[in-house]
Design a protein around this motif. Sequence first.
Motif, mmCIF file in Angstrom:
data_model
loop_
_atom_site.group_PDB
_atom_site.id
_atom_site.type_symbol
_atom_site.label_atom_id
_atom_site.label_comp_id
_atom_site.label_asym_id
_atom_site.label_seq_id
_atom_site.Cartn_x
_atom_site.Cartn_y
_atom_site.Cartn_z
ATOM 1 N N THR A 53 51.349 37.389 40.206
ATOM 2 C CA THR A 53 51.292 38.182 41.427
ATOM 3 C C THR A 53 50.213 39.239 41.278
ATOM 4 O O THR A 53 50.328 40.106 40.418
ATOM 5 C CB THR A 53 52.632 38.887 41.686
ATOM 6 N N PRO A 54 49.185 39.199 42.070
ATOM 7 C CA PRO A 54 48.183 40.279 41.998
ATOM 8 C C PRO A 54 48.864 41.638 42.131
ATOM 9 O O PRO A 54 49.750 41.839 42.948
ATOM 10 C CB PRO A 54 47.267 39.989 43.194
ATOM 11 N N VAL A 55 48.440 42.563 41.317
ATOM 12 C CA VAL A 55 49.099 43.859 41.219
ATOM 13 C C VAL A 55 48.778 44.731 42.425
ATOM 14 O O VAL A 55 47.653 44.757 42.906
ATOM 15 C CB VAL A 55 48.647 44.578 39.936
ATOM 16 N N GLY A 56 49.776 45.473 42.884
ATOM 17 C CA GLY A 56 49.546 46.443 43.939
ATOM 18 C C GLY A 56 50.569 46.344 45.041
ATOM 19 O O GLY A 56 51.529 45.570 44.973
ATOM 20 N N GLY A 57 50.364 47.137 46.085
ATOM 21 C CA GLY A 57 51.286 47.119 47.200
ATOM 22 C C GLY A 57 52.627 47.738 46.861
ATOM 23 O O GLY A 57 52.817 48.367 45.821
ATOM 24 N N MET A 58 53.596 47.517 47.743
ATOM 25 C CA MET A 58 54.894 48.153 47.600
ATOM 26 C C MET A 58 55.631 47.692 46.349
ATOM 27 O O MET A 58 56.524 48.378 45.861
ATOM 28 C CB MET A 58 55.743 47.910 48.851
ATOM 29 N N GLY A 59 55.246 46.560 45.780
ATOM 30 C CA GLY A 59 55.895 46.074 44.574
ATOM 31 C C GLY A 59 55.563 46.861 43.325
ATOM 32 O O GLY A 59 56.196 46.668 42.282
ATOM 33 N N SER A 60 54.591 47.761 43.382
ATOM 34 C CA SER A 60 54.222 48.552 42.207
ATOM 35 C C SER A 60 54.877 49.931 42.200
ATOM 36 O O SER A 60 54.678 50.702 41.257
ATOM 37 C CB SER A 60 52.698 48.713 42.139
ATOM 38 N N PHE A 61 55.654 50.240 43.224
ATOM 39 C CA PHE A 61 56.260 51.571 43.327
ATOM 40 C C PHE A 61 57.200 51.857 42.162
ATOM 41 O O PHE A 61 57.244 52.981 41.642
ATOM 42 C CB PHE A 61 57.010 51.702 44.652
ATOM 43 N N HIS A 62 57.972 50.850 41.743
ATOM 44 C CA HIS A 62 58.936 51.091 40.674
ATOM 45 C C HIS A 62 58.247 51.475 39.367
ATOM 46 O O HIS A 62 58.804 52.232 38.562
ATOM 47 C CB HIS A 62 59.834 49.868 40.474
ATOM 48 N N ALA A 63 57.025 50.978 39.140
ATOM 49 C CA ALA A 63 56.291 51.350 37.937
ATOM 50 C C ALA A 63 55.874 52.815 37.995
ATOM 51 O O ALA A 63 55.930 53.537 36.992
ATOM 52 C CB ALA A 63 55.068 50.455 37.768
ATOM 53 N N LEU A 64 55.449 53.275 39.164
ATOM 54 C CA LEU A 64 55.090 54.678 39.347
ATOM 55 C C LEU A 64 56.280 55.582 39.055
ATOM 56 O O LEU A 64 56.163 56.563 38.318
ATOM 57 C CB LEU A 64 54.586 54.904 40.777
ATOM 58 N N VAL A 65 57.433 55.249 39.627
ATOM 59 C CA VAL A 65 58.631 56.066 39.424
ATOM 60 C C VAL A 65 59.054 56.042 37.961
ATOM 61 O O VAL A 65 59.407 57.076 37.385
ATOM 62 C CB VAL A 65 59.785 55.560 40.330
ATOM 63 N N GLN A 78 48.030 29.165 33.828
ATOM 64 C CA GLN A 78 46.635 29.545 33.632
ATOM 65 C C GLN A 78 45.869 29.495 34.949
ATOM 66 O O GLN A 78 45.046 30.375 35.244
ATOM 67 C CB GLN A 78 45.974 28.602 32.613
ATOM 68 N N ALA A 79 46.134 28.475 35.749
ATOM 69 C CA ALA A 79 45.434 28.333 37.032
ATOM 70 C C ALA A 79 45.852 29.403 38.033
ATOM 71 O O ALA A 79 45.051 29.822 38.868
ATOM 72 C CB ALA A 79 45.679 26.942 37.615
ATOM 73 N N ARG A 80 47.130 29.853 37.943
ATOM 74 C CA ARG A 80 47.639 30.839 38.886
ATOM 75 C C ARG A 80 47.361 32.277 38.465
ATOM 76 O O ARG A 80 47.530 33.208 39.262
ATOM 77 C CB ARG A 80 49.158 30.672 39.037
ATOM 78 N N THR A 81 46.960 32.490 37.205
ATOM 79 C CA THR A 81 46.754 33.850 36.712
ATOM 80 C C THR A 81 45.643 34.554 37.488
ATOM 81 O O THR A 81 44.577 33.995 37.721
ATOM 82 C CB THR A 81 46.395 33.832 35.215
ATOM 83 N N ASP A 82 45.924 35.784 37.874
ATOM 84 C CA ASP A 82 44.946 36.601 38.596
ATOM 85 C C ASP A 82 43.688 36.751 37.747
ATOM 86 O O ASP A 82 43.735 37.289 36.635
ATOM 87 C CB ASP A 82 45.563 37.969 38.892
ATOM 88 N N ALA A 83 42.573 36.280 38.249
ATOM 89 C CA ALA A 83 41.315 36.292 37.489
ATOM 90 C C ALA A 83 40.872 37.701 37.126
ATOM 91 O O ALA A 83 40.149 37.895 36.150
ATOM 92 C CB ALA A 83 40.216 35.591 38.288
ATOM 93 N N ARG A 84 41.313 38.692 37.880
ATOM 94 C CA ARG A 84 40.893 40.071 37.629
ATOM 95 C C ARG A 84 41.556 40.665 36.385
ATOM 96 O O ARG A 84 41.088 41.674 35.861
ATOM 97 C CB ARG A 84 41.214 40.942 38.853
#
Length: 314
Positions: free
Chosen positions: A164-176, A17-23
Amino acid sequence: MLQNVASNMLKFHNYVQARTDARIRDYPLMQSPVQMTCILLVYVFFSVYVGPRLMAHRKPFRLNVAMIIYNLSMVLLNAYIVIEFMLSGWGTTYSWRCDLIDYSRSPQALRMIQVAWVFYFSKYIELLDTVFFVLRKKQSQITFLHVFHHSFMPWTWWWGITLTPVGGMGSFHALVNACVHVIMYFYYGLSAAGPRFQKYLWWKKYMTAIQLTQFVLISVHISQYYFMTKCDYQNPLWIHLIWMYGTFFFLLFSNFWLQAYIKGKRPPPSNDAPKLNGSTSEPIAVVANGKHLGNGTAQHHTNGKILLGKVKEI
């Protein structure tokens, strides 16, 4: 002992809960891992036990109209996801190399958060793939890999977009993956439309090639991280996991391609032959989510039990 286990679980829950991205914390199904875990456990239980037994003495439902509507809706949903990923960075500010996570509350960063959640939520919608198989008494389609990936994908993505806040190169696989789903669900929609559309499905063989291309793109893109002089991506653990995912499934689909199209070891046709979400044609390796094989490497009983085996020589 039980008190210690409960205490440790509570501590872990509070840590998450403490680590969850607030956004993203206030989005549906993002408050706790308990909710989504319970949903997925119910899905697994229904898929391999409850569903087949409920249908054991019932005639299969004819759901062609429902499947056409569902599949074409998934085409539109995944097309929306692709567009939003592009506008959130991949088609605007990203370099397609060492793209870092944007921790801000800028409009573009919040747009990435939103589309990542939509992609995550779409994995729950895709559980209907299995429901259709159960109601149509196509238990041969519900392989271990099918159930595993339909449950494992949303489960892992929950951790990915909370810790892990969403975005960056780690989100490429979702796009594909969303791009592949546009093509795949379009194929499913045509398949469910009936025999008169079979002449338009000549390209079903190439769906496996599209899947292989997906895993190559994911693996090659994420592999850049290992060859860059400097890339300060904030959560490198996810880089390693994505690379392993892409490589592992490339090997699985390559094996299917070899067995089905090079060696010709396809399962013999029968009334209970695996069909793709309404398809009346022979099986291919594509399954919703781009992540499991219908490669004929499993034999199934109608009571939901799954026995691993090999394809017969023909």
